[in-house]
Design a protein around this motif. Sequence first.
Motif, mmCIF file in Angstrom:
data_model
loop_
_atom_site.group_PDB
_atom_site.id
_atom_site.type_symbol
_atom_site.label_atom_id
_atom_site.label_comp_id
_atom_site.label_asym_id
_atom_site.label_seq_id
_atom_site.Cartn_x
_atom_site.Cartn_y
_atom_site.Cartn_z
ATOM 1 N N GLN A 147 58.449 23.071 1.872
ATOM 2 C CA GLN A 147 57.683 23.079 0.621
ATOM 3 C C GLN A 147 58.007 24.303 -0.220
ATOM 4 O O GLN A 147 58.060 24.219 -1.449
ATOM 5 N N VAL A 148 58.228 25.431 0.449
ATOM 6 C CA VAL A 148 58.566 26.667 -0.278
ATOM 7 C C VAL A 148 59.882 26.471 -1.030
ATOM 8 O O VAL A 148 60.009 26.821 -2.211
ATOM 9 N N ARG A 149 60.860 25.894 -0.333
ATOM 10 C CA ARG A 149 62.170 25.656 -0.955
ATOM 11 C C ARG A 149 62.061 24.651 -2.098
ATOM 12 O O ARG A 149 62.652 24.839 -3.172
ATOM 13 N N LEU A 150 61.289 23.595 -1.886
ATOM 14 C CA LEU A 150 61.153 22.570 -2.919
ATOM 15 C C LEU A 150 60.453 23.137 -4.153
ATOM 16 O O LEU A 150 60.856 22.861 -5.287
ATOM 17 N N THR A 174 50.449 24.870 -5.715
ATOM 18 C CA THR A 174 49.268 24.007 -5.849
ATOM 19 C C THR A 174 49.603 22.651 -6.459
ATOM 20 O O THR A 174 49.272 21.607 -5.872
ATOM 21 N N PRO A 175 50.257 22.588 -7.628
ATOM 22 C CA PRO A 175 50.592 21.255 -8.157
ATOM 23 C C PRO A 175 51.573 20.509 -7.274
ATOM 24 O O PRO A 175 51.532 19.275 -7.209
ATOM 25 N N LEU A 176 52.459 21.242 -6.567
ATOM 26 C CA LEU A 176 53.393 20.566 -5.676
ATOM 27 C C LEU A 176 52.644 19.890 -4.529
ATOM 28 O O LEU A 176 52.948 18.752 -4.167
ATOM 29 N N ARG A 177 51.648 20.576 -3.962
ATOM 30 C CA ARG A 177 50.869 19.980 -2.875
ATOM 31 C C ARG A 177 50.161 18.709 -3.342
ATOM 32 O O ARG A 177 50.085 17.725 -2.610
ATOM 33 N N GLU A 178 49.632 18.748 -4.582
ATOM 34 C CA GLU A 178 48.970 17.559 -5.124
ATOM 35 C C GLU A 178 49.968 16.412 -5.277
ATOM 36 O O GLU A 178 49.659 15.253 -4.972
#
Length: 249
Positions: free
Chosen positions: A45-48, A57-61
């Motif tokens: 997730q960090v890389r993405l 936060t928006p990436l997790r959503e």
Amino acid sequence: MSTTPAPSSGERPHDLAGDTMTLAYEHVRDAILRGELRPGTWISQVRLAADLRVSRTPLREALRRLQTEGLVQLDFNRRIRVAPLSIPDLEALYAMRLAVEPLAVLLSVPQLTAEDVSELEAALTAMETAASDGDEERATDHHCRFHFLLLSRTEDRLRTHAESMWDHSVRYLRIYHHEPGYRLALISMGRTGHQEILRAAQARDGRQASRLVAEHLARTALTVLASVAGAHDPKTIREALRFVLDSAG
């Protein structure tokens, strides 16, 4: 994609965050459906977040939304796994389409306007022209447009669900069949069926259109399954089609 800008006066921060989430969702979803993110691949997730230049936060959503669609899997280490492909999943996907899409067509077709029917006719003509020209990308686009127009007058949730499953089917085809010629052959194979569906739509005969769409979907499913797993017995497809046709009388 750029990082979310600082809100100007009159703009609320959560609106901007929502827009960023949508952009991240659309970007990752498109990459998965096109096969650019390969099935089974693990991604940080960090890389993405860094690659997309968005905050976490928006990436997790966005990822939660993709998880709901079955396109990604998340683990406790905050890694992302692109959902793998499998023959049982492909068969289940087509069986679900057989349950949902004919119902959406049944409800939508009687409500089609004259403009809707004109668009259907134009989409079918454009699809056949593109197929004759050997243009798989254009033929696929018009094929999708034709089928989505058939659903266009049904309730939003049902329509959206049917369209999402269509996208998942295309993902399987793109990955299992790299050659555009195979996907073009599938579209051309359904030429007679498409013309019959159009005639039912022109007559606003939802029941007939629904039945024809179910048969069209089943033929496609059986052809695709036979091409990638010839020894597999597609009993779920047969039962789904029998259920739909029995329900249609």
